[in-house]
Design a protein around this motif. Structure first.
Motif, PDB file in Angstrom:
ATOM      1  N   UNK A  11       0.818  -1.208   0.000  1.00 52.70           N
ATOM      2  CA  UNK A  11       0.000   0.000   0.000  1.00 52.70           C
ATOM      3  C   UNK A  11       0.849   1.255   0.000  1.00 52.70           C
ATOM      4  N   UNK A  12       1.912   1.258   0.801  1.00 51.76           N
ATOM      5  CA  UNK A  12       2.823   2.397   0.858  1.00 51.76           C
ATOM      6  C   UNK A  12       3.477   2.642  -0.497  1.00 51.76           C
ATOM      7  N   UNK A  13       3.931   1.583  -1.129  1.00 54.02           N
ATOM      8  CA  UNK A  13       4.588   1.734  -2.433  1.00 54.02           C
ATOM      9  C   UNK A  13       3.599   2.254  -3.487  1.00 54.02           C
ATOM     10  N   UNK A  14       2.341   1.824  -3.396  1.00 53.41           N
ATOM     11  CA  UNK A  14       1.315   2.332  -4.309  1.00 53.41           C
ATOM     12  C   UNK A  14       1.063   3.822  -4.051  1.00 53.41           C
ATOM     13  N   UNK A  15       1.044   4.215  -2.777  1.00 54.10           N
ATOM     14  CA  UNK A  15       0.872   5.629  -2.435  1.00 54.10           C
ATOM     15  C   UNK A  15       2.040   6.453  -2.962  1.00 54.10           C
ATOM     16  N   UNK A  16       3.239   5.946  -2.812  1.00 55.29           N
ATOM     17  CA  UNK A  16       4.426   6.653  -3.299  1.00 55.29           C
ATOM     18  C   UNK A  16       4.390   6.809  -4.811  1.00 55.29           C
ATOM     19  N   UNK A  17       3.973   5.776  -5.501  1.00 55.97           N
ATOM     20  CA  UNK A  17       3.872   5.831  -6.962  1.00 55.97           C
ATOM     21  C   UNK A  17       2.822   6.851  -7.395  1.00 55.97           C
ATOM     22  N   UNK A  18       1.670   6.835  -6.729  1.00 56.07           N
ATOM     23  CA  UNK A  18       0.605   7.785  -7.065  1.00 56.07           C
ATOM     24  C   UNK A  18       1.057   9.222  -6.812  1.00 56.07           C
ATOM     25  N   UNK A  19       1.745   9.450  -5.696  1.00 56.56           N
ATOM     26  CA  UNK A  19       2.237  10.793  -5.398  1.00 56.56           C
ATOM     27  C   UNK A  19       3.286  11.223  -6.412  1.00 56.56           C
ATOM     28  N   UNK A  20       4.142  10.311  -6.790  1.00 56.55           N
ATOM     29  CA  UNK A  20       5.159  10.618  -7.792  1.00 56.55           C
ATOM     30  C   UNK A  20       4.507  11.034  -9.115  1.00 56.55           C
ATOM     31  N   UNK A  21       3.455  10.329  -9.503  1.00 61.67           N
ATOM     32  CA  UNK A  21       2.724  10.676 -10.732  1.00 61.67           C
ATOM     33  C   UNK A  21       2.062  12.050 -10.614  1.00 61.67           C
ATOM     34  N   UNK A  63      12.392  13.672  -2.038  1.00 62.16           N
ATOM     35  CA  UNK A  63      12.087  12.951  -0.794  1.00 62.16           C
ATOM     36  C   UNK A  63      11.300  11.682  -1.103  1.00 62.16           C
ATOM     37  N   UNK A  64      10.311  11.790  -1.971  1.00 61.35           N
ATOM     38  CA  UNK A  64       9.506  10.623  -2.342  1.00 61.35           C
ATOM     39  C   UNK A  64      10.389   9.549  -2.968  1.00 61.35           C
ATOM     40  N   UNK A  70      14.166   3.268  -0.370  1.00 62.11           N
ATOM     41  CA  UNK A  70      14.375   2.553   0.890  1.00 62.11           C
ATOM     42  C   UNK A  70      13.274   1.520   1.147  1.00 62.11           C
ATOM     43  N   UNK A  71      12.032   1.924   0.991  1.00 63.44           N
ATOM     44  CA  UNK A  71      10.912   1.092   1.416  1.00 63.44           C
ATOM     45  C   UNK A  71      10.401   0.121   0.359  1.00 63.44           C
ATOM     46  N   UNK A  72      10.649   0.410  -0.902  1.00 66.85           N
ATOM     47  CA  UNK A  72      10.026  -0.383  -1.962  1.00 66.85           C
ATOM     48  C   UNK A  72      11.005  -1.220  -2.772  1.00 66.85           C
ATOM     49  N   UNK A  73      12.230  -1.319  -2.325  1.00 64.51           N
ATOM     50  CA  UNK A  73      13.188  -2.151  -3.061  1.00 64.51           C
ATOM     51  C   UNK A  73      13.565  -3.353  -2.201  1.00 64.51           C
ATOM     52  N   UNK A  74      13.371  -4.500  -2.777  1.00 58.61           N
ATOM     53  CA  UNK A  74      13.696  -5.718  -2.052  1.00 58.61           C
ATOM     54  C   UNK A  74      12.759  -5.937  -0.878  1.00 58.61           C
ATOM     55  N   UNK A  86      11.954   8.617   9.227  1.00 58.56           N
ATOM     56  CA  UNK A  86      12.610   9.854   9.661  1.00 58.56           C
ATOM     57  C   UNK A  86      12.767  10.845   8.498  1.00 58.56           C
ATOM     58  N   UNK A  87      13.023  10.347   7.313  1.00 62.98           N
ATOM     59  CA  UNK A  87      13.093  11.215   6.130  1.00 62.98           C
ATOM     60  C   UNK A  87      11.722  11.856   5.899  1.00 62.98           C
ATOM     61  N   UNK A  88      10.666  11.051   5.972  1.00 63.83           N
ATOM     62  CA  UNK A  88       9.304  11.571   5.778  1.00 63.83           C
ATOM     63  C   UNK A  88       8.938  12.549   6.887  1.00 63.83           C
TER      64      UNK A  88
END
Length: 123
Positions: A11-21, A63-64, A70-74, A86-88
């Protein structure tokens, strides 16, 4: 890694992708407006405002991308997720405290949801 954590990470990775778009669409829109204004005399204030917004959107995109790497790789460990939180956390408080006040509200809202998700995962 348990099922609940995997689901939250997806879900987090989907949110990050949507925000990036969304960030990309905003940057394209503001860049086009800035290009239109460059040809008009007497629009220096608006040009400065659009440039500032573009800079702030670029900072949020950086930042995104850092959080996503960090969160969506591996399969990130807890320490990696805490680092992403902490970055967020730092970026969110800059946006809320007014440093990123020119960022559209929809971007701030989407970033808050990412921040909240990371907080629930990492802490």
């Amino acid at each position: 890694m348990g099922f609940r954590l995997r689901a939250e990470l997806l879900g987090l990775c989907a949110q990050l992708e949507a925000l990036s778009n969304s960030l990309e669409r905003y940057r394209a829109s503001y860049s086009a407006k800035l290009s239109e204004l460059k040809e008009r005399p007497g629009t220096e204030g608006m040009k400065a405002t659009l440039s500032r917004v573009l800079d702030e959107l670029e900072a949020v995109a950086d930042v995104v991308n850092r959080i996503r790497s960090l969160a969506c790789s591996g399969e990130p460990g807890l320490q990696t997720l805490v680092r992403a939180y902490h970055i967020a956390d730092q970026a969110y408080y800059k946006m809320v405290a007014g440093h990123g006040a020119s960022v559209p509200a929809s971007i701030r809202s989407a970033f808050y949801e990412i921040y909240r998700t990371l907080k629930s995962i990492a802490l």
